[in-house]
Design a protein around this motif. Structure first.
Motif, PDB file in Angstrom:
ATOM      1  N   PHE A 173      -1.872   2.140   2.824  1.00  0.00           N
ATOM      2  CA  PHE A 173      -1.865   3.029   3.667  1.00  0.00           C
ATOM      3  C   PHE A 173      -2.546   2.349   4.787  1.00  0.00           C
ATOM      4  CE2 PHE A 173      -1.911   5.455   0.107  1.00  0.00           C
ATOM      5  CZ  PHE A 173      -0.762   6.595   0.093  1.00  0.00           C
ATOM      6  N   ASP A 174      -1.952   2.452   6.092  1.00  0.00           N
ATOM      7  CA  ASP A 174      -2.616   2.397   7.390  1.00  0.00           C
ATOM      8  C   ASP A 174      -3.106   3.468   7.775  1.00  0.00           C
ATOM      9  OD1 ASP A 174      -2.839   1.117  10.290  1.00  0.00           O
ATOM     10  OD2 ASP A 174      -1.337   2.722  10.784  1.00  0.00           O
ATOM     11  N   LEU A 175      -4.319   3.556   8.609  1.00  0.00           N
ATOM     12  CA  LEU A 175      -5.196   4.809   9.109  1.00  0.00           C
ATOM     13  C   LEU A 175      -4.285   5.405  10.312  1.00  0.00           C
ATOM     14  CD1 LEU A 175      -8.551   4.033   8.178  1.00  0.00           C
ATOM     15  CD2 LEU A 175      -6.833   4.998   6.768  1.00  0.00           C
ATOM     16  N   ASP A 176      -4.408   4.737  11.539  1.00  0.00           N
ATOM     17  CA  ASP A 176      -4.304   5.313  12.858  1.00  0.00           C
ATOM     18  C   ASP A 176      -2.710   5.617  13.008  1.00  0.00           C
ATOM     19  OD1 ASP A 176      -7.038   5.644  13.903  1.00  0.00           O
ATOM     20  OD2 ASP A 176      -6.836   3.461  14.400  1.00  0.00           O
ATOM     21  N   SER A 177      -2.373   6.858  13.365  1.00  0.00           N
ATOM     22  CA  SER A 177      -1.079   7.299  13.419  1.00  0.00           C
ATOM     23  C   SER A 177      -0.105   6.987  12.175  1.00  0.00           C
ATOM     24  CB  SER A 177      -0.262   6.526  14.866  1.00  0.00           C
ATOM     25  OG  SER A 177      -1.069   6.641  15.656  1.00  0.00           O
ATOM     26  N   THR A 178      -0.760   6.804  11.080  1.00  0.00           N
ATOM     27  CA  THR A 178      -0.193   6.999   9.847  1.00  0.00           C
ATOM     28  C   THR A 178      -1.007   8.042   9.017  1.00  0.00           C
ATOM     29  OG1 THR A 178       0.341   4.489   9.753  1.00  0.00           O
ATOM     30  CG2 THR A 178       0.388   5.653   7.671  1.00  0.00           C
ATOM     31  N   LEU A 179      -1.873   7.681   8.695  1.00  0.00           N
ATOM     32  CA  LEU A 179      -2.758   8.905   7.724  1.00  0.00           C
ATOM     33  C   LEU A 179      -3.385   9.947   8.805  1.00  0.00           C
ATOM     34  CD1 LEU A 179      -4.309   7.106   4.680  1.00  0.00           C
ATOM     35  CD2 LEU A 179      -2.333   8.588   4.738  1.00  0.00           C
ATOM     36  N   PHE A 198       2.610   2.296   3.707  1.00  0.00           N
ATOM     37  CA  PHE A 198       2.961   3.201   4.757  1.00  0.00           C
ATOM     38  C   PHE A 198       2.192   2.820   6.283  1.00  0.00           C
ATOM     39  CE2 PHE A 198       3.164   5.529   1.029  1.00  0.00           C
ATOM     40  CZ  PHE A 198       4.106   6.306   1.083  1.00  0.00           C
ATOM     41  N   GLU A 199       3.036   2.750   7.249  1.00  0.00           N
ATOM     42  CA  GLU A 199       2.773   2.178   8.648  1.00  0.00           C
ATOM     43  C   GLU A 199       3.554   3.001   9.542  1.00  0.00           C
ATOM     44  OE1 GLU A 199       1.538   0.284  10.627  1.00  0.00           O
ATOM     45  OE2 GLU A 199       0.282  -0.866   9.715  1.00  0.00           O
ATOM     46  N   ASN A 200       2.804   3.178  10.935  1.00  0.00           N
ATOM     47  CA  ASN A 200       3.508   3.358  12.085  1.00  0.00           C
ATOM     48  C   ASN A 200       4.033   2.267  12.863  1.00  0.00           C
ATOM     49  OD1 ASN A 200       0.752   2.964  12.767  1.00  0.00           O
ATOM     50  ND2 ASN A 200       1.537   3.666  14.542  1.00  0.00           N
ATOM     51  N   GLU A 201       3.484   1.109  12.649  1.00  0.00           N
ATOM     52  CA  GLU A 201       4.103   0.012  13.594  1.00  0.00           C
ATOM     53  C   GLU A 201       5.212  -0.602  12.898  1.00  0.00           C
ATOM     54  OE1 GLU A 201       3.454  -0.823  16.669  1.00  0.00           O
ATOM     55  OE2 GLU A 201       2.010   0.451  16.742  1.00  0.00           O
TER      56      GLU A 201
HETATM   57 MG   LIG Z   1      -1.273   2.374  12.798  1.00  0.00          MG
END
Ligand SMILES: [Mg+2]
Length: 245
Positions: free
Chosen positions: A27-33, A194-197
């Motif tokens: 799990f990515d954190l920023d803009s993911t979790l 899980f990622e947003n980038e």
């Molecule tokens: Mg991120």
């Protein structure tokens, strides 16, 4: 609404456990979790408080701007609201940089809808939770642990690890490249990431072709590469439509 494929992740965890294989979820954190919108908004309001006497246009903007106006970059967000004063934007960017990547400010973030429940469900079924973030050691580690705990994410429970960037200067992508070796060192099975980038999600897809790779449709960097069509797009982590609001 979350993707229906989120349920597949839980099933794959269960089948790995049945087969005596350690399931890992990255799990990515920023803009993911976490949504960083409240962090950006807080910084903006602090800037307004200090500088509204110099920049009159900030006063009205402060009453209108909401968290959903916060994009990838605070200056782009303000430009979208019609701010053209270059001196103001440059000062704001400096002010933002001094705060955004620090322990106290990460505490403003909110978890994405369903995120805490989903990570908990993965952990309870036996998955190793691998929090992997571009946040750096030496300024963000204490706040990051506190933010995870305050939100209720599994942390002090065993089978959880938090991997931060060793220094601020290292690029996010180079770091995630290095991190792949650490993930592999568990000799488990990467079940999902899980990622947003898009660039990072593409990297995971290449590294672990049998896993499910989710792309969170929050915000991403303006120069992001094209997402692989095999990535699973999801707005959030909500598993059950009855709980959706
Ligand atoms: Mg991120």
């Amino acid at each position: 609404m979350g993707s229906p494929r989120l349920r597949d992740v839980l099933q794959r965890i269960e089948s790995a456990v049945v087969n005596d294989v350690l399931p890992l979820i990255v799990f990515d954190l920023d803009s993911t979790l976490f949504s960083t919108e409240p962090r950006n908004l807080q910084i903006f309001h602090e800037f307004v408080e200090r500088r509204q006497s110099d920049y009159g246009e900030l006063r009205e903007l402060a009453t209108q701007i909401r968290r959903e106006h916060m994009g990838w970059n605070i200056c782009e967000s303000l430009r979208a609201q019609g701010v053209e004063n270059q001196e103001l934007l440059e000062e704001l960017l400096r002010f933002w940089r001094e705060r955004f990547f620090t322990d106290p400010y990460v505490l403003h973030d909110d978890p994405l809808p369903g995120a805490v429940e989903f990570v908990t469900a993965c952990h309870q079924r036996g998955a190793m939770i691998y929090y992997l973030t571009g946040r750096h050691v030496g300024g963000m580690e204490v706040g990051t642990v506190r933010a995870l705990r305050d939100a209720g994410f599994p942390f002090w429970r065993g089978r959880c690890t938090l991997h931060l960037k060793p220094s601020f200067e290292m690029s996010d992508k180079a770091f995630k490249d290095d991190a792949l070796a650490d993930i592999r060192s568990y000799h488990g099975r990467v079940v999902a990431t899980f990622e947003n980038e898009p660039g990072n999600a593409n990297l995971f897809l290449k590294a672990f072709p049998d896993a499910l790779h989710f792309l969170l449709l929050t915000v991403h960097s303006p120069e992001a590469e094209a997402p692989d069509p095999r990535l699973i797009r999801s707005d959030d982590f909500q598993l059950f439509s009855t709980r959706a609001s």
